[in-house]
Design a protein around this motif. Structure first.
Motif, short mmCIF file in Angstrom:
data_model
loop_
_atom_site.label_atom_id
_atom_site.label_comp_id
_atom_site.label_asym_id
_atom_site.label_seq_id
_atom_site.Cartn_x
_atom_site.Cartn_y
_atom_site.Cartn_z
N VAL A 162 0.85 -1.10 -0.06
CA VAL A 162 0.05 0.08 0.00
C VAL A 162 0.87 1.30 -0.14
O VAL A 162 2.01 1.17 0.81
N LYS A 163 0.41 2.28 -1.01
CA LYS A 163 1.08 3.42 -0.78
C LYS A 163 1.13 4.12 0.59
O LYS A 163 -0.16 3.95 1.24
N ALA A 164 2.14 4.93 0.97
CA ALA A 164 2.09 5.58 2.47
C ALA A 164 1.21 6.71 2.36
O ALA A 164 1.75 7.82 2.87
N ASN A 165 0.03 6.75 2.03
CA ASN A 165 -0.93 7.74 2.24
C ASN A 165 -2.36 7.35 3.01
O ASN A 165 -2.81 6.33 2.95
N PHE A 166 -3.06 8.13 3.60
CA PHE A 166 -4.36 7.81 4.37
C PHE A 166 -5.20 7.19 3.62
O PHE A 166 -5.75 6.19 3.59
N GLY A 167 -5.45 7.83 2.22
CA GLY A 167 -6.56 7.18 1.49
C GLY A 167 -6.33 5.91 0.89
O GLY A 167 -7.29 4.98 0.80
N ALA A 168 -4.96 5.54 0.57
CA ALA A 168 -4.71 4.36 -0.01
C ALA A 168 -4.97 3.23 1.40
O ALA A 168 -5.23 2.24 0.99
N VAL A 169 -4.39 3.73 2.52
CA VAL A 169 -4.57 2.75 3.60
C VAL A 169 -6.05 2.48 3.96
O VAL A 169 -6.44 1.34 4.05
N MET A 170 -6.79 3.44 4.02
CA MET A 170 -8.29 3.33 4.17
C MET A 170 -8.59 2.30 3.08
O MET A 170 -9.90 1.62 3.47
N ASP A 171 -8.80 2.66 1.88
CA ASP A 171 -9.04 1.68 0.70
C ASP A 171 -8.63 0.30 0.93
O ASP A 171 -9.39 -0.59 0.84
N ALA A 172 -7.47 0.12 1.20
CA ALA A 172 -7.01 -1.29 1.50
C ALA A 172 -7.61 -1.87 2.63
O ALA A 172 -8.10 -3.21 2.70
N LEU A 173 -8.00 -1.42 3.86
CA LEU A 173 -8.69 -1.91 4.98
C LEU A 173 -10.01 -1.93 4.86
O LEU A 173 -10.58 -3.12 5.12
N LYS A 174 -10.72 -1.26 3.87
CA LYS A 174 -12.05 -1.37 3.54
C LYS A 174 -12.28 -2.45 2.85
O LYS A 174 -13.16 -3.51 2.98
N LYS A 175 -11.31 -2.85 1.81
CA LYS A 175 -11.45 -3.91 1.06
C LYS A 175 -11.29 -5.23 1.84
O LYS A 175 -11.84 -6.34 1.59
N SER A 176 -10.51 -5.19 2.71
CA SER A 176 -10.03 -6.42 3.60
C SER A 176 -11.29 -6.66 4.53
O SER A 176 -11.52 -7.67 4.77
N LEU A 177 -11.84 -5.53 4.85
CA LEU A 177 -13.19 -5.73 5.92
C LEU A 177 -14.19 -6.38 5.02
O LEU A 177 -14.93 -7.11 5.71
N ASN A 178 -14.39 -5.91 3.83
CA ASN A 178 -15.41 -6.49 2.85
C ASN A 178 -15.25 -8.17 2.76
O ASN A 178 -16.42 -8.54 2.56
N ASN A 179 -14.07 -8.36 2.69
CA ASN A 179 -13.57 -9.64 2.51
C ASN A 179 -13.70 -10.67 3.44
O ASN A 179 -13.18 -11.66 3.58
N GLY A 180 -13.98 -10.01 4.72
CA GLY A 180 -14.01 -10.77 5.92
C GLY A 180 -12.80 -11.23 6.65
O GLY A 180 -12.66 -11.91 7.49
N ASN A 181 -11.57 -10.41 6.14
CA ASN A 181 -10.39 -10.55 6.91
C ASN A 181 -9.95 -9.69 8.35
O ASN A 181 -9.31 -9.89 8.84
N ILE A 182 -11.19 -8.77 8.51
CA ILE A 182 -10.80 -8.01 9.62
C ILE A 182 -11.91 -8.15 10.50
O ILE A 182 -12.93 -7.97 9.92
#
Length: 527
Positions: free
Chosen positions: A507-527
């Motif tokens: 993930v790129k080191a910026n807030f937006g990219a981090v949030m997108d990655a976490l949301k995707k992981s959350l939707n996939n049931g990984n978090i």
């Protein structure tokens, strides 16, 4: 105060050797569960601290010297010796002293350590349960070891001064709650015996403390051919254990390893402990043939499982499981199998406890093999009609990559005696089982993956019931096989889907990219 015949009497009458035990623990009282014993000790610790300080050993005396002073000789009431396995019907009197350097019977067969069961049976099972429980978690030499806390069942006539111990054993019996509940049909009583949580990271420590202790004893005695060192062929874990215990005793260790077939973590252990390491261009079976030839020519003691002393230490893991269940017997015990000494060792431990009245039955045993190294499984599927050695193929469970196991006859005996089963696991099955277990909080080795995959198959076929108390034996620490986990989670293993892989996310080191990655992981049931 306990009577002279109580196993607790020594601990009470010699409080300088260990933590004091309340005098109210009379042998006439019912056996206390360990949890109650610990609560009682904690409740009285504030009142006994002064007494404990008064009775400490002299400052210049270490725990080994203290043990030698208090117990200068072995307990002559109990004894053990070698005899052929199976018993030689033509010469039923064939037996050998444990102080002889001998690995095979007159006929060329295996040997087994036998104990004077009649002498041990002079004490009731309750005596042995209480004695072994009283030694758990203490520092009195050598009883702080999970092996030597059962000394009378292991090597009764070795002196405390001759024992080489790293306080092995006493390993965690892990309640695999989530794995059983979510992935094995709701099993509420699934346990993993973490034998790999040990000094060198594998169950081999349990046997090596016994073998190296006996070598230490022999080296102190006059012999026509003095022992100059100890040697083994190894797929990794045996060499690590041998090297550590020899280093602790100041005994030279010689190790034969198959080149490029063990992990770096396994290779570096004997190197670090100062062993002479020979990397040979062959497999384990080739290394085994060579070490046998070498030890026949040179005064080097053979440490492989052809030597039955190691099994005496390994069998204490079975006794320890019984202790950890407050002397209740599990329904199933699943053991990974390669050279096949360990499945017999577990049988010996359980059966010895049954015969001496510590428990009233033995569990059913399952030996789990990698499909790439499965001579026992093939023998079992043939109805025990014909055994054929094989050339083992490469497996992630490298410590059991053995095609011609030394202890094949011992393993068959143990399985037949316990109405046991042999199961196998493919490379994908064992790696998936290992990785799924990791997802529930473990950090399993591939060999544990073999046993867990076998359990999955036996649950699917309803051979093992949902409420059966089941113990899976984990033989090594996952850190020894970290590269296999790296390969799995990176998805680079050929012809393997790696269904539970969990690679890091770039993930790129910026807030937006981090949030997108976490949301995707959350939707996939990984978090």
């Amino acid at each position: 105060m306990a009577s002279a015949t109580s196993p607790l009497s020594f601990l009470i009458s010699h409080p300088q050797s260990t933590k004091p035990i309340p005098s109210s623990l009379s042998p006439s009282l019912p056996l206390l569960k360990r949890s109650n014993l610990m609560r009682l000790h904690c409740a009285t610790s504030s009142t006994t601290s002064v007494s404990a300080a008064r009775h400490r050993r002299p400052a210049e005396e270490n725990i080994r010297q203290e043990a030698s002073r208090l117990h200068p000789d072995c307990d002559s009431k109990y004894s053990a010796w070698y005899e052929p396995f199976p018993l030689n019907e033509e010469d039923p009197e064939e037996k050998y002293s444990l102080d002889e350097v001998v690995y095979r019977s007159k006929s060329g067969g295996l040997l087994d350590v036998k104990h004077d069961m009649a002498a041990l049976a002079q004490k009731p099972g309750s005596y042995w349960r209480e004695l072994f429980d009283s030694r758990v978690g203490r520092t009195a030499w050598p009883y702080g070891s999970g092996v030597w806390s059962k000394k009378e069942f292991v090597l009764p006539c070795i002196s405390s001064d001759e024992i080489v111990s790293l306080f092995e054993g006493n390993s965690n019996l892990f309640w695999a709650e989530r794995l059983g509940k979510e992935h094995l049909g709701g099993m509420p009583d699934l346990w993993v015996k973490h034998c790999g949580i040990s000094h060198t990271g594998s169950f081999k420590d349990l046997g090596m403390t016994v073998l190296v202790s006996q070598v230490n004893r022999l080296r102190k005695r006059p012999m026509s051919r003095p022992i100059t060192g100890v040697g083994c062929a190894s797929t990794g874990d045996t060499s690590a254990a041998l090297s550590a215990y020899c280093a602790a005793a100041g005994i030279p260790a010689i190790v034969f390893l198959p080149a490029d077939r063990i992990s770096i973590a396994q290779l570096i252990q004997p190197v670090s402990n100062g062993a002479t390491v020979l990397s040979l261009d062959t497999d384990f079976d080739g290394c085994m043939r060579l070490i046998r030839e070498v030890t026949a020519e040179l005064p080097i003691y053979l440490a492989n499982s052809l030597n039955s002393l190691r099994l005496e230490g390994q069998k204490t893991a079975a006794i320890e499981i019984l202790q950890q269940f407050d002397w209740e017997v599990p329904d199933w015990v699943i053991v990974p199998g390669g050279n096949l000494g360990n499945i017999y060792a577990f049988y010996k431990g359980f059966e010895m406890c049954r015969v001496l009245g510590l428990v009233d039955r033995v569990p059913r045993l399952v030996c789990a093999q990698a499909a790439n190294a499965n001579p026992l499984y093939r023998y079992y599927k043939s109805g025990w009609n014909e055994f054929n050695a094989i050339t083992a193929e490469t497996t992630f469970a490298s410590a059991i990559q053995i095609g011609d196991p030394v202890s094949i006859d011992r393993a068959v005996f143990a399985l037949k005696a316990t109405n046991g089963i042999v199961e196998e696991a493919t490379e994908e099955e064992l790696m998936d089982a290992m990785s799924l277990a990791d997802r529930t909080g473990m950090f399993a080795c591939p060999h544990t993956g073999v046993a867990l995959a076998a359990l999955t198959k036996l649950r699917d076929s309803k051979v093992i019931g949902v409420n059966d108390r089941t113990v899976v034996v984990s033989t090594a620490h996952g850190l020894k096989f970290a590269q296999s986990k790296v390969d799995y989670h990176s998805g680079t293993i050929a012809d393997m889907a790696c269904r539970y892989k969990n690679p890091p996310i770039s993930v790129k080191a910026n807030f937006g990219a981090v949030m997108d990655a976490l949301k995707k992981s959350l939707n996939n049931g990984n978090i």
